[in-house]
Motif scaffolding. Structure first.
Motif, short mmCIF file in Angstrom:
data_model
loop_
_atom_site.label_atom_id
_atom_site.label_comp_id
_atom_site.label_asym_id
_atom_site.label_seq_id
_atom_site.Cartn_x
_atom_site.Cartn_y
_atom_site.Cartn_z
N SER A 166 0.81 -1.21 0.00
CA SER A 166 0.00 0.00 0.00
C SER A 166 0.85 1.27 0.00
N PHE A 175 -2.27 -3.44 -5.02
CA PHE A 175 -2.85 -2.13 -4.79
C PHE A 175 -2.68 -1.32 -6.07
N LYS A 226 -3.03 2.54 -7.87
CA LYS A 226 -3.09 3.99 -7.65
C LYS A 226 -3.38 4.64 -9.00
N GLN A 232 -6.50 5.20 -4.32
CA GLN A 232 -5.91 3.88 -4.18
C GLN A 232 -7.01 2.84 -4.02
#
Length: 454
Positions: free
Chosen positions: A302, A329, A331, A346
């Motif tokens: 993250s 993750f 973004k 995110q």
């Protein structure tokens, strides 16, 4: 020559000179708070003498005269306890710090260690004076001893100009020079007032402590960009002046001057959450007003230290052609007309590549059903065949009646059925992916065929 790899060749050429001394003529030393001191402050203590300080902390004993003159001291042997001295950084002794390689992918090269640029090693200690470069679809993340992280995305060139600990104050002095591409920096809050952390481009300098910010430099247009996500950031340029940025603002520096503006808002994700099973990993976004393009970064963590993939597109639709199964993750950001990258959104997602397609062919002794699937993970298959009333339409639900054939835990991708009586049939194939302790079934749509009476 492929333009993408021609660009990578230019990056390697830039890396070959990346370890030369820093010589940015247009960039001024940035400030921290109101001004970053080019001197450190030292409070005189009981038992101190200027000559003793010079012997222990100055590079040359004679440098005590520089401090004496700078502070207007008439007698270096008579300085009152509690007096605050200003001491120039450039005369102070320091110890060398290092930055550890915490993640990298793709083509990454280091210059300044050995005769030629070479690939890094995980957990390798990188020191002052080293040049770094990332190629296409590549990234590199370094962590310093104070816990700060700097991450280079694809097609970037950077030099470590300073990586030091000043002995007299036990403070950190870190400076990076970004020659091309970008960096994202997460700087830990300063332990000491004298801690310094700077990122230079040929057009500007960013100086911070306790901040999450991004820098980019485009040598083709001689433009520099700084975007502040958290904390405080001061950007300074010799020709364009300076600016104190607030979180959510950015600065674009060019030959026309320095322009600040609010960053575009984080995009809203329409699709892409949850499991991504198709061949392409896809994210659909609501369009952002005034955006000219969009960017996707995928990482295993993250904090986006271990980056595994990147993509950009002018439309609010971003995709990746290859990504191993796992938990990730994403973004996503939008770029403004000025060239500044906006605020990020995110999203955690799971990659479970699991598709299946099937076909049926009539043979002399019945029907042969074949199917194909994607990915290399362990899978088992299930085949179901249903017989229904020919008077029914083509819509069908497996709850209407039990299957005529129901074969599970198959490892082969073929099934044959013979001696079927006249009638109408529906069939489907399911593929069961076993990954990370879970079973993820995916079914084909129902297909039908009919056998006419003799």
């Amino acid at each position: 020559m492929n333009l993408r790899y021609h660009h990578w060749a230019l990056i390697l050429l830039a890396l070959a000179v990346a370890v030369l001394p820093l010589s940015y003529g247009n960039a001024q030393t940035a400030t921290q708070g109101s001004q970053t001191p080019e001197t450190v402050s030292y409070r005189f203590q009981s038992g101190d003498t200027l000559l003793a300080l010079a012997s222990k902390y100055f590079r040359q004993q004679s440098d005590y005269q520089v401090v004496q003159k700078l502070n207007g001291i008439s007698d270096p042997r008579r300085i009152r306890v509690g007096t605050t001295l200003r001491i120039p950084y450039n005369i102070l002794k320091f110890s060398n710090e290092s930055a550890d390689v915490v993640a990298f992918r793709g083509i990454v090269r280091i210059a300044g260690i050995g005769p030629d640029p070479r690939a890094p090693k995980l957990n390798e200690a990188i020191t002052e004076g080293v040049g770094l470069a990332t190629g296409p679809d590549s990234s590199l993340s370094l962590a310093t001893s104070d816990g700060s992280i700097i991450t280079m995305p694809s097609n970037s060139v950077m030099r470590i100009v300073k990586l030091r600990r000043i002995l007299i104050t036990d403070s950190i002095d870190i400076e990076y020079a970004l020659d091309e591409g970008g960096v994202r920096t997460k700087v830990q809050p300063a332990r000491k007032l004298e801690d310094r952390y700077r990122v230079r481009t040929p057009a500007a300098v960013s100086a911070v402590r306790g901040t999450d910010f991004r820098n980019r430099f485009d040598p083709a247009s001689n433009q520099s960009f700084a975007e502040l996500l958290e904390g405080g950031l001061q950007v300074a340029s010799g020709n364009a002046g300076g600016a104190d940025l607030k979180p959510g603002f950015g600065a674009a520096i060019s030959d026309q001057g320095l322009k600040t503006e609010a960053l575009l808002p984080a995009p809203v994700i329409q699709a892409g959450q949850g499991k991504q099973r198709e061949e392409q990993v896809k994210f659909m976004l609501d369009p952002v007003a005034d955006a000219i393009s969009y960017r996707l970064v995928v990482a295993r963590d993250s904090g986006f230290i271990d980056i595994v993939a990147e993509a950009e597109n002018a439309a609010p639709e971003l995709s990746l052609n290859a990504l191993d199964n796992g938990n990730y993750f994403a973004k996503l950001t939008a770029f403004s007309k000025t060239g500044l990258e906006g605020l990020p959104v995110q999203q955690a997602f799971r990659r479970r590549l699991n598709t299946v397609s099937a076909e049926a062919n009539q043979e002399d002794d019945g029907f042969a059903f074949r199917w194909t699937t994607s990915g290399n993970d362990r899978k088992l298959f299930r085949f179901q065949l249903f017989s229904i009333d020919p008077a029914l339409n083509d819509s069908f639900s497996p709850t209407e009646r039990p299957p005529l054939v129901d074969e599970g835990e198959l490892t082969q991708t073929r099934m044959s059925v013979s001696a079927l009586p006249a009638g109408k049939y529906f069939w489907r194939v399911g593929t069961y992916l076993y990954a990370d302790g879970e079973v993820d079934p995916v079914w084909t749509d129902f297909q039908s065929f009919a056998i006419a009476p003799d």
